[in-house]
Design an enzyme around this catalytic site. Sequence first.
Site, short mmCIF file in Angstrom:
data_model
loop_
_atom_site.label_atom_id
_atom_site.label_comp_id
_atom_site.label_asym_id
_atom_site.label_seq_id
_atom_site.Cartn_x
_atom_site.Cartn_y
_atom_site.Cartn_z
N ASP A 297 0.87 -1.17 0.00
CA ASP A 297 0.00 0.00 0.00
C ASP A 297 0.91 1.24 0.00
O ASP A 297 2.04 1.17 0.47
CB ASP A 297 -0.85 -0.07 1.28
N ASP B 176 -1.54 -0.80 6.16
CA ASP B 176 -1.69 -0.22 7.50
C ASP B 176 -3.13 0.15 7.85
O ASP B 176 -3.46 0.32 9.00
CB ASP B 176 -0.83 1.04 7.61
N ASP C 26 -7.23 -1.78 3.99
CA ASP C 26 -6.34 -2.84 3.52
C ASP C 26 -6.72 -4.21 4.07
O ASP C 26 -6.23 -5.24 3.57
CB ASP C 26 -4.89 -2.53 3.90
P1 ADP Z 1 -4.87 5.41 -0.32
O1 ADP Z 1 -4.66 4.12 -1.06
O2 ADP Z 1 -3.81 6.38 -0.64
O3 ADP Z 1 -5.07 5.19 1.16
P2 ADP Z 1 -7.75 6.15 -0.55
O4 ADP Z 1 -8.47 5.05 -1.26
O5 ADP Z 1 -7.99 6.28 0.91
O6 ADP Z 1 -6.20 6.08 -0.94
O7 ADP Z 1 -8.15 7.54 -1.26
C1 ADP Z 1 -8.07 7.70 -2.65
C2 ADP Z 1 -8.29 9.12 -3.06
O8 ADP Z 1 -9.61 9.59 -2.65
C3 ADP Z 1 -7.35 10.11 -2.41
O9 ADP Z 1 -6.12 10.17 -3.10
C4 ADP Z 1 -8.16 11.42 -2.55
O10 ADP Z 1 -8.05 11.95 -3.83
C5 ADP Z 1 -9.58 10.95 -2.31
N1 ADP Z 1 -9.93 11.11 -0.88
C6 ADP Z 1 -10.05 10.12 0.05
N2 ADP Z 1 -10.39 10.63 1.26
C7 ADP Z 1 -10.47 11.98 1.10
C8 ADP Z 1 -10.78 13.08 1.98
N3 ADP Z 1 -11.06 12.92 3.27
N4 ADP Z 1 -10.76 14.32 1.44
C9 ADP Z 1 -10.49 14.50 0.15
N5 ADP Z 1 -10.19 13.53 -0.72
C10 ADP Z 1 -10.17 12.28 -0.26
MG MG Z 2 -3.71 3.60 2.96
#
Ligand code: ADP
Ligand code: MG
Length: 287
Positions: A38, A232, A236
């Site tokens: 991740d 983490d 996941d």
């Molecule tokens: P990661 O694999 O990096 O943990 P996530 O699936 O949690 O990614 O999030 C993917 C995308 O969704 C982020 O890169 C962002 O663009 C958007 N996103 C997620 N949570 C938020 C939030 N709280 N505010 C704004 N954008 C968000």
């Molecule tokens: Mg993550």
Amino acid sequence: ATPTSIMVGTGKAAENGILFKGGEHLERTHQLNAIVLDKTGTITKGKPEVTDFTGDKEALQLLASAEKGSEHPLAGAIVAYATENEIDFVDVDEFHAIPGHGIEAKIAGKQVLVGNRKLMNDHQIDIKANEDKLVEYETNGKTAMLIAIEGEFRGIVAVADTIKETAPQAIRELKEQGLEVIMLTGDNERTAQAIGKQVGIDKVIAGVLPEEKADKVKEIQAQGKKVAMVGDGVNDAPALVTADIGIAIGTGTEVAIEAADVTILGGELLLIPKAIRISHATIRNIR
Ligand code: ADP
Ligand code: MG
């Protein structure tokens, strides 16, 4: 496999901060030939900071007030930035997190959206004029989020997360051990490639929704690979369960730790190649 040598192996691992839930996981670690990591919180420190903000004061106020309801690390960065800029937070009437997309809130009768292109497209918000700026941020490894208030684009907030110092070395060692190394992230392709470049990973699977992470692991297994998944977050957990070996990185959530076969204390990535070395040494001694 003699139980005694397995116990010696898991004991040696534990001394180093590598906690195997059972001896059978040590044997399976020995067979790995692919590892999926991740991005946020695993390869990076998971402590992003705002680097750029293009909107006005009202946009920042609504954006930050809305993000207060989110547990995402990106939200933490935005709230901290607004606090530093002495923004007064306002009451939020409604809040929804949209996994893999962003958030939606209602504040003083106004609809506030913060998130990626997918979120803006889903709400028919025109962001074409901002594409160059987005690309510029993403090429530099930043995560750019768009802000819309009452259906109108109001600014971009860009956030950067630094890679863990030992990530490049850990990834080099994993490759030397013969593993195929892959990064998996919900973030966009360009940001993911930029971070991948910094740590030496060229195989990147980006734009993956939380519920799709486990399917990606299955796809790699379907190619005949024995796959470890390192993560983490709560997001996941299903992928950690699906993988042949699920590795939770110690600074992570309880949910991830529960779903995993191995927990690495303290988030040190170098302990992953170390765990593999210990598994090889142990299993070789048995044979
Ligand atoms: P990661 O694999 O990096 O943990 P996530 O699936 O949690 O990614 O999030 C993917 C995308 O969704 C982020 O890169 C962002 O663009 C958007 N996103 C997620 N949570 C938020 C939030 N709280 N505010 C704004 N954008 C968000
Ligand atoms: Mg993550």
